[in-house]
Design a protein around this motif. Sequence first.
Motif, PDB file in Angstrom:
ATOM      1  N   ASP A   1       0.970  -1.525  -0.170  1.00 48.03           N
ATOM      2  CA  ASP A   1      -0.115   0.135  -0.096  1.00 48.03           C
ATOM      3  C   ASP A   1       0.612   1.142  -0.176  1.00 48.03           C
ATOM      4  OD1 ASP A   1       1.209   0.096   2.320  1.00 48.03           O
ATOM      5  OD2 ASP A   1      -0.673   0.962   3.451  1.00 48.03           O
ATOM      6  N   PHE A   2       0.051   2.555  -0.191  1.00 45.69           N
ATOM      7  CA  PHE A   2       1.183   3.477  -0.385  1.00 45.69           C
ATOM      8  C   PHE A   2       0.447   4.796   0.390  1.00 45.69           C
ATOM      9  CE2 PHE A   2       1.789   1.473  -4.190  1.00 45.69           C
ATOM     10  CZ  PHE A   2       3.156   1.860  -4.484  1.00 45.69           C
ATOM     11  N   ILE A   3       1.492   5.054   1.602  1.00 45.04           N
ATOM     12  CA  ILE A   3       0.022   6.479   2.592  1.00 45.04           C
ATOM     13  C   ILE A   3       1.436   7.605   2.581  1.00 45.04           C
ATOM     14  CG2 ILE A   3       0.059   3.859   4.199  1.00 45.04           C
ATOM     15  CD1 ILE A   3       2.883   4.417   5.949  1.00 45.04           C
ATOM     16  N   TYR A   4       0.950   8.217   3.596  1.00 45.40           N
ATOM     17  CA  TYR A   4       1.970   9.379   4.273  1.00 45.40           C
ATOM     18  C   TYR A   4       1.968   8.982   5.424  1.00 45.40           C
ATOM     19  CZ  TYR A   4      -2.157  12.349   3.490  1.00 45.40           C
ATOM     20  OH  TYR A   4      -3.003  12.365   3.185  1.00 45.40           O
ATOM     21  N   THR A   5       2.467   9.383   6.750  1.00 42.33           N
ATOM     22  CA  THR A   5       2.628   9.022   7.502  1.00 42.33           C
ATOM     23  C   THR A   5       1.429  10.263   8.886  1.00 42.33           C
ATOM     24  OG1 THR A   5       3.977  10.381   8.575  1.00 42.33           O
ATOM     25  CG2 THR A   5       4.907   7.600   7.812  1.00 42.33           C
TER      26      THR A   5
END
Length: 275
Positions: free
Chosen positions: A135-139
């Motif tokens: 998955d692709f995230i940003y914290t």
Amino acid sequence: MGQHRCTHYRRRRRRGAERYCLAHRAVQGRRRTRPAEVAPSLDQGHVVPDPISPDDSVLARRLTVALCVALLSTFVWGLYRYTANFDVWTFEGHRQLAIQAGELRAPLVPLHEMGVTPVTLWGNAGGAPAAYLVDFIYTRCPSVCRVLGNEYQQMQARLLAQRARNPALKAVRLVSISFDAEHDDQASLREYAHEHQIDSALWTLAIPATPADTRALMRSLDVIAIPDGLGGFVHNGAIHLLDASGRLRGLYEFDQWPQALEAARQLATARREMP
């Protein structure tokens, strides 16, 4: 004497009136110009176009109609091709078609686990896992990424519980990749890992080495992240199933994590059974 003065006064008034009439007529004469006198001056300064014949008018209308039909036909044909016979109208639908055709493959890009340790995942010769759930995230994400983190926690727990009974699951790895290099430093990644209790033996949290690597990776899988104007991003919230070569094999919504994990198990089992 008085009569003489009166007569003289009347003559002066008469002559003044006559002069006024003559001047008024001269001005009116200058204002009233005959059309015949104007036409030559217009012809000398301007070119008067020839009138359009009826035949030319009909031809122009036919050419206009033909051009409109050609443009409309081109548009309909392009729409037919783009929507796969008018069956697919969404971006995710197109991604599913590209997956079925095997057109999406993640490149081998350098990653830094927890922002520090260099790591290579898919495409690495040798003991690469058979399946990756990415998955692709940003914290800093307050919504989708938090939900994905919770779903990944559940997948991690299930992997940990079932690996002993199903050795194929040892070849399945969870991967979360941050695309926000500007804010996701080592401290932010450590905090995210602590919050979601990431076990590095099962779950890799990493960030690409450079912004160019991030763009190349996201573009290869048709992942979109658009600034929302509030300091965050609007982005895809899907789970991507990749094989050992980085080819995208499946796409699942975050609430479909059991199906994604089962598909990864099947992919790992198939590879394990290969001669």
